[in-house]
Structure formats: C-alpha cells, structure tokens
Design an enzyme around this catalytic site. Structure first.
Site, PDB file in Angstrom:
ATOM      1  N   HIS A  66     -79.040  51.000 -80.362  1.00  0.00           N
ATOM      2  CA  HIS A  66     -80.263  51.817 -80.300  1.00  0.00           C
ATOM      3  C   HIS A  66     -80.019  53.104 -79.501  1.00  0.00           C
ATOM      4  CE1 HIS A  66     -81.635  48.978 -76.756  1.00  0.00           C
ATOM      5  NE2 HIS A  66     -80.922  49.980 -76.277  1.00  0.00           N
ATOM      6  N   HIS A 121     -86.432  51.038 -71.126  1.00  0.00           N
ATOM      7  CA  HIS A 121     -85.609  51.905 -70.283  1.00  0.00           C
ATOM      8  C   HIS A 121     -86.489  52.620 -69.254  1.00  0.00           C
ATOM      9  CE1 HIS A 121     -83.386  51.268 -74.036  1.00  0.00           C
ATOM     10  NE2 HIS A 121     -82.285  51.443 -73.340  1.00  0.00           N
ATOM     11  N   HIS A 136     -70.657  50.340 -74.064  1.00  0.00           N
ATOM     12  CA  HIS A 136     -70.835  51.647 -73.441  1.00  0.00           C
ATOM     13  C   HIS A 136     -71.123  51.476 -71.959  1.00  0.00           C
ATOM     14  CE1 HIS A 136     -74.978  50.488 -74.396  1.00  0.00           C
ATOM     15  NE2 HIS A 136     -75.484  51.530 -73.768  1.00  0.00           N
ATOM     16  N   GLU A 185     -76.272  44.501 -73.045  1.00  0.00           N
ATOM     17  CA  GLU A 185     -77.375  44.523 -74.014  1.00  0.00           C
ATOM     18  C   GLU A 185     -77.092  43.644 -75.234  1.00  0.00           C
ATOM     19  OE1 GLU A 185     -78.787  49.120 -72.971  1.00  0.00           O
ATOM     20  OE2 GLU A 185     -78.020  48.634 -74.965  1.00  0.00           O
TER      21      GLU A 185
END
Length: 282
Positions: free
Chosen positions: A12, A59, A193, A240
């Site tokens: 995402h 977030h 990441h 995630e």
C-alpha cells in the site's frame, strides 16, 4: 450463505496513490508497476465482490500513541479518506456494510478475539491505495468496504499466527452470515522496506518473493516467522506482512493462486501483488 471468494495481498505504498491521483501511471518509472497491476484489475472486473474486508494499518491518522488498539473493526455507514497532512486523497468515501460488520464483531469477540469497534473512523492510504490498485479511479468504489485496522506501528504487534487464526475466524463468521453475498478480503502492507536509520531503503527481493510463493505452498510455515525475522530480513516496516496472513487464513486450505506480480523499486520498497481464489469457487 455468504462466502469469501477472493483474497488480495498487496503493498500500500503511499506514492502509488499519488501517482494514480495525478495521472502519472504511464511515466517511465511507474509504467512497469502499473502494467503488472493491470491483469489483476482486469480479473476483478469479472469477479467483483459485494463486500471487501480491507486489512491494513493506520499511519497516525485515526490513531496515535494515545490509543493503540491491536485489531479495530469499522462498523460505520461510511469511512471518509483521511487528511494525512496534505489533504485527503480525492478518492470516493468508502461505503460500509454495518450489518455484516456487526455480525463479524459479534462472532469474532465471542470467538475470543478482542476487537475494538469503530463507529466512526477515517481511512488513510493503507486502505485507499489497495482499493485504487485494484479498482483504479471510479466515481464510487464498486463494492462495500469493511476496514480492519491492525497495529503494526507500536511494539508489540500481533504475531503471524494470531493474524492467521483471526483470518480463519473471519471465514467462519462470514460463512455464518445469512445473506447470499460474495466477499473479498485484502491483506495489505509491506513488502520489504525500511523508512529510517542506517538500513533506510532496504529491499530484500528474495525474502519478498519467497513470502509470495509460500502464501500458496506453505502458509502455515509463514505463521512461524517471528517478529525479529521480519525486521531483520524485510526491514522495520516489513512487519506489515503479518496482515497478509489474516487474508490467507480467511481463504481456507484449498485456496489457489490466480495471479502474482512483484516489482522493484516502487518508491523505496518492493511492491507485491497476489490474487487468490477460494478452491470451491473454481
């Protein structure tokens, strides 16, 4: 009865949303990524669900360090796009399905999953970018949306096994729902990441592609990956990926892969996409 017929696993990446919003999908940097998304977009048009349960992480839009629920289920009539500091994305408001959402809440809590119930919640790029990846830029989202927000920001996040088991409980709840509807479930986030520190920009394509493969060949093995391995191999934000295991648990043992795609780089991440179908639907 209702059935979970489709599972979508996807990154995402927020910049993907910006690219879509600004019509830059055919820019040389982004074209390979969006070319890879197209077969999944074409497929979903022929296999459109009535409702999508979107598993994602907030977030610091709806939640912050003052309130950190592990699992939050949205039961509202609608969920507007969040302002993440540069204005809300110009995407449709997600229309909810309160009847199914409350049914899920009751079933999951009585199955001993401690769900936080959100009667009002905005949804940020964690939820809206996966919808854009699959549905492009419609005037309104083509199905109802039930957001399921997972804490993977503040330690400790739930384990992969806990997420997988939650997926199984979601499947049980959906199949006990008395309306004849088709349900999709999205597991979003990742892939590898890291956004800060000496390893900022880390992308481990080997780990990412192995994870994608094992979603069909060895999902139970994936549930045994500890938090520290995700962080070591896939970076601090690689954690995630536990959210993809909620999707995988909800798909049942006989789920099969319909489409898979992986691309590096997408901003500073590895971007993955997988489409699974329920075995009984094929």
């Amino acid at each position: 009865m209702a059935n979970i017929v489709t599972g979508i696993g996807t990154s995402h990446v927020p910049s993907v949303g910006a690219v879509i919003d600004n019509g830059k999908e055919q820019d040389p940097y982004w074209k390979p990524l969006f070319d890879g998304y197209q077969p999944a977009r074409d497929w979903i048009q022929d296999n459109m669900p009535d409702v999508a349960i979107v598993v994602y992480n907030d977030h610091a839009s709806a939640f912050g360090l003052n309130l950190i629920p592990t699992f939050t289920l949205g039961v509202a009539e609608e969920f507007p796009p969040a302002d993440e500091g540069y204005g809300p994305r110009k995407v449709p408001t997600a229309v909810g399905d309160p009847d199914l959402a409350w049914h899920l809440a009751e079933s999951l809590i009585l199955d001993e999953f401690d769900m936080t119930i959100a009667n009002e919640m905005s949804v940020d790029h964690g939820c809206t970018v996966p919808l854009s990846i699959m549905f492009d830029k419609p005037e309104q989202w083509p199905c109802k949306i039930i957001p399921l927000c997972v804490n993977v920001i503040q330690y400790p996040p739930p384990t992969g096994k806990r997420c997988f088991d939650l997926g199984k409980a979601i499947r049980k709840a959906v199949e006990a729902y008395d309306k004849d509807i088709k349900v999709a479930i999205f597991g979003t986030g990742g892939m590898s990441h890291q956004l800060q520190g000496e390893r900022a920009g880390l992308v481990n394509a080997e780990f990412d592609q192995s994870f994608l493969d094992r979603l069909t060949t060895d999902p139970v093995g994936l549930t045994k990956i500890p938090h520290v391995e995700y962080m070591r191999e896939a970076g601090s934000e690689g954690i995630e990926l536990v959210m993809w295991l909620i999707m995988r648990g909800a798909m049942g043992d006989d789920a099969s892969e319909t489409y898979k795609f992986y691309h590096v780089p997408a901003s500073n991440t590895g971007a993955g996409l997988i489409v699974l179908e329920d075995g009984s639907q094929k």
